[in-house]
Design a protein around this motif. Structure first.
Motif, PDB file in Angstrom:
ATOM      1  N   VAL A  94      14.128 -22.766 -54.422  1.00  0.00           N
ATOM      2  CA  VAL A  94      14.149 -23.022 -55.976  1.00  0.00           C
ATOM      3  C   VAL A  94      12.733 -22.639 -56.415  1.00  0.00           C
ATOM      4  CG1 VAL A  94      14.294 -24.865 -57.523  1.00  0.00           C
ATOM      5  CG2 VAL A  94      15.831 -24.923 -55.734  1.00  0.00           C
ATOM      6  N   THR A  95      12.885 -21.580 -57.396  1.00  0.00           N
ATOM      7  CA  THR A  95      11.428 -21.242 -57.699  1.00  0.00           C
ATOM      8  C   THR A  95      11.688 -21.504 -59.352  1.00  0.00           C
ATOM      9  OG1 THR A  95      12.286 -18.869 -58.221  1.00  0.00           O
ATOM     10  CG2 THR A  95      11.263 -19.376 -56.148  1.00  0.00           C
ATOM     11  N   SER A  96      11.023 -20.568 -60.270  1.00  0.00           N
ATOM     12  CA  SER A  96      11.050 -20.909 -61.570  1.00  0.00           C
ATOM     13  C   SER A  96      11.190 -19.489 -62.403  1.00  0.00           C
ATOM     14  CB  SER A  96       9.636 -21.548 -62.158  1.00  0.00           C
ATOM     15  OG  SER A  96       9.544 -21.533 -63.405  1.00  0.00           O
ATOM     16  N   MET A  97      11.942 -19.585 -63.684  1.00  0.00           N
ATOM     17  CA  MET A  97      12.245 -18.464 -64.351  1.00  0.00           C
ATOM     18  C   MET A  97      10.765 -17.881 -64.949  1.00  0.00           C
ATOM     19  SD  MET A  97      10.988 -19.791 -67.514  1.00  0.00           S
ATOM     20  CE  MET A  97      11.980 -18.487 -68.900  1.00  0.00           C
ATOM     21  N   ALA A 131       8.338 -17.665 -62.750  1.00  0.00           N
ATOM     22  CA  ALA A 131       7.503 -17.097 -61.568  1.00  0.00           C
ATOM     23  C   ALA A 131       7.315 -15.564 -61.617  1.00  0.00           C
ATOM     24  CB  ALA A 131       8.404 -17.254 -60.210  1.00  0.00           C
ATOM     25  N   GLY A 132       7.717 -14.713 -62.490  1.00  0.00           N
ATOM     26  CA  GLY A 132       7.618 -13.452 -62.664  1.00  0.00           C
ATOM     27  C   GLY A 132       6.089 -13.122 -63.354  1.00  0.00           C
ATOM     28  N   GLY A 133       5.526 -14.181 -63.852  1.00  0.00           N
ATOM     29  CA  GLY A 133       4.142 -13.821 -64.604  1.00  0.00           C
ATOM     30  C   GLY A 133       3.231 -15.182 -64.621  1.00  0.00           C
ATOM     31  N   GLY A 134       2.155 -15.331 -64.799  1.00  0.00           N
ATOM     32  CA  GLY A 134       1.404 -16.310 -65.330  1.00  0.00           C
ATOM     33  C   GLY A 134       1.341 -16.693 -66.525  1.00  0.00           C
ATOM     34  N   MET A 135       1.031 -18.286 -66.637  1.00  0.00           N
ATOM     35  CA  MET A 135       1.062 -18.711 -68.043  1.00  0.00           C
ATOM     36  C   MET A 135      -0.208 -19.625 -67.929  1.00  0.00           C
ATOM     37  SD  MET A 135       2.073 -19.462 -70.935  1.00  0.00           S
ATOM     38  CE  MET A 135       3.610 -18.720 -71.268  1.00  0.00           C
ATOM     39  N   GLY A 160      -1.115 -21.905 -64.086  1.00  0.00           N
ATOM     40  CA  GLY A 160      -1.264 -20.642 -63.210  1.00  0.00           C
ATOM     41  C   GLY A 160      -0.816 -20.789 -61.933  1.00  0.00           C
ATOM     42  N   PHE A 161      -1.232 -22.286 -61.091  1.00  0.00           N
ATOM     43  CA  PHE A 161      -1.019 -22.370 -59.854  1.00  0.00           C
ATOM     44  C   PHE A 161       0.169 -22.645 -59.395  1.00  0.00           C
ATOM     45  CE2 PHE A 161      -5.624 -22.856 -60.183  1.00  0.00           C
ATOM     46  CZ  PHE A 161      -6.200 -22.173 -59.367  1.00  0.00           C
ATOM     47  N   ALA A 195       5.835 -17.705 -57.404  1.00  0.00           N
ATOM     48  CA  ALA A 195       5.797 -16.219 -57.469  1.00  0.00           C
ATOM     49  C   ALA A 195       5.729 -15.786 -55.817  1.00  0.00           C
ATOM     50  CB  ALA A 195       4.682 -15.503 -58.025  1.00  0.00           C
ATOM     51  N   ALA A 196       5.068 -16.580 -54.999  1.00  0.00           N
ATOM     52  CA  ALA A 196       4.749 -16.309 -53.817  1.00  0.00           C
ATOM     53  C   ALA A 196       5.864 -16.623 -52.892  1.00  0.00           C
ATOM     54  CB  ALA A 196       3.631 -17.210 -53.121  1.00  0.00           C
ATOM     55  N   LEU A 197       6.529 -17.780 -53.252  1.00  0.00           N
ATOM     56  CA  LEU A 197       7.797 -18.084 -52.413  1.00  0.00           C
ATOM     57  C   LEU A 197       8.837 -17.195 -52.822  1.00  0.00           C
ATOM     58  CD1 LEU A 197       9.566 -20.117 -51.002  1.00  0.00           C
ATOM     59  CD2 LEU A 197       9.684 -21.534 -52.834  1.00  0.00           C
ATOM     60  N   SER A 198       8.931 -16.605 -54.019  1.00  0.00           N
ATOM     61  CA  SER A 198       9.760 -15.786 -54.692  1.00  0.00           C
ATOM     62  C   SER A 198       9.634 -14.432 -53.473  1.00  0.00           C
ATOM     63  CB  SER A 198       9.718 -15.325 -55.947  1.00  0.00           C
ATOM     64  OG  SER A 198      10.630 -14.503 -56.514  1.00  0.00           O
ATOM     65  N   SER A 199       8.611 -14.073 -53.598  1.00  0.00           N
ATOM     66  CA  SER A 199       8.292 -12.694 -52.629  1.00  0.00           C
ATOM     67  C   SER A 199       8.641 -12.898 -51.036  1.00  0.00           C
ATOM     68  CB  SER A 199       6.749 -12.351 -53.023  1.00  0.00           C
ATOM     69  OG  SER A 199       6.613 -11.035 -52.211  1.00  0.00           O
ATOM     70  N   VAL A 200       8.207 -14.045 -50.563  1.00  0.00           N
ATOM     71  CA  VAL A 200       8.503 -14.228 -49.272  1.00  0.00           C
ATOM     72  C   VAL A 200      10.051 -14.417 -49.142  1.00  0.00           C
ATOM     73  CG1 VAL A 200       8.430 -16.148 -47.641  1.00  0.00           C
ATOM     74  CG2 VAL A 200       6.222 -15.151 -48.731  1.00  0.00           C
TER      75      VAL A 200
END
Length: 273
Positions: free
Chosen positions: A135-138, A140-144, A148-149, A155-160
């Motif tokens: 479970v990530t977030s919509m 996660a493709g960019g910072g807001m 940010g953290f 984003a890191a979890l998505s990549s892994v």
């Protein structure tokens, strides 16, 4: 007759985790529901005494995760669907966040999910099957700004998780990055750690508050049917945005990013790499 599946769900005491737990139980499945505080699950455990096992667990503790997963697998003899849902929100500007806050945040949102994945893989590999829903977030493709953290951890979890999907597919294990939209999960209340605000960011905070408004989003239960359908797919996608409005926003962000790359293509091509 379809055999009941066994779910292992983290962050199961509230929000999305609670909604997924209730949906799985209603479908006749069995659930090991992990949470730091399992007290909110007491009534549900009474209603499903043979199908629900509450499991006190802090996912940031790697040893506890491995021990907890072993207990979860033993509870019903197998694990079929693992939902890495536990997480929190660190709210504040990058400059404001302390080292302790950043590390504690990533210990749960990133490393906690990694520990769970590492712990369940021997069990799933031994049985030659299993689903892991990360479970990530919509977003996660960019910072807001101000989150940010949170975005960084997701984003890191998505990549892994994309790497993990490639690594474990030969063993019959499917991994999906579940990019959740905005739901009324209590993340911005119970699940939030706030930084000490610096006055320099006051105008930006006010702008963000106006942009986001006060809408909490739909209840988590409205997302649960999608997760149930996803878990049943023989060939699930490696990524899925959950939420129609969020899907549109993700596509808009992707188009904007593609446009930015194209606008600066000439400068990019000046380097040979």
């Amino acid at each position: 007759m379809t055999t009941a599946r066994v779910w292992f769900i983290t962050g199961a005491s509230r929000g999305l985790g609670r909604a997924f737990t209730e949906a799985a139980l209603a479908a006749g499945d069995r659930v090991v529901a992990a949470a730091r505080n399992t007290e909110p699950l007491a009534a549900l455990a009474d209603a499903y005494p043979d199908a629900l096992v509450p499991l006190p667990l802090d996912v940031s503790d790697r040893r506890a995760v491995f021990e907890g997963v072993d207990r979860a697998a033993a509870a019903f003899g197998r694990l079929d669907v693992v939902v890495n849902n536990a997480g929190g929100l660190l709210y504040g500007m990058v400059e404001e966040a302390s080292e302790e806050q950043i590390r504690a945040h990533l210990d749960v949102n990133l490393f906690g999910a990694v520990w769970v994945a590492q712990a369940v893989l021997p069990h799933l590999r031994a049985q030659g099957s299993g689903r892991i829903l990360q479970v990530t977030s919509m977003g996660a493709g960019g910072g807001m700004a101000s989150v940010g953290f949170y975005g960084a951890g997701k984003a890191a979890l998505s990549s892994v998780s994309e790497a993990l999907a490639m690594e474990v597919e030969p063993f019959g294990i499917k991994v999906t990055v579940v990019e959740m939209g905005g739901y009324d999960t209590g993340l911005f209340t119970q699940g939030t750690t706030a930084t000490e605000a610096l006055p320099h960011y006051g105008p930006l905070r006010a702008e963000l508050a106006e942009m986001w408004g006060e809408e909490a989003g739909p209840p988590p239960s409205t997302a649960a049917p999608v997760i149930m359908e996803l878990a049943a797919l023989p060939e699930p996608p490696r990524r899925l945005v959950v939420g129609g409005r969020s899907y549109d926003q993700v596509q808009e962000l992707n188009r904007a990013r593609a446009g930015l790359y194209q606008a600066w293509e000439a400068l990019s091509r000046k380097a040979p790499g």
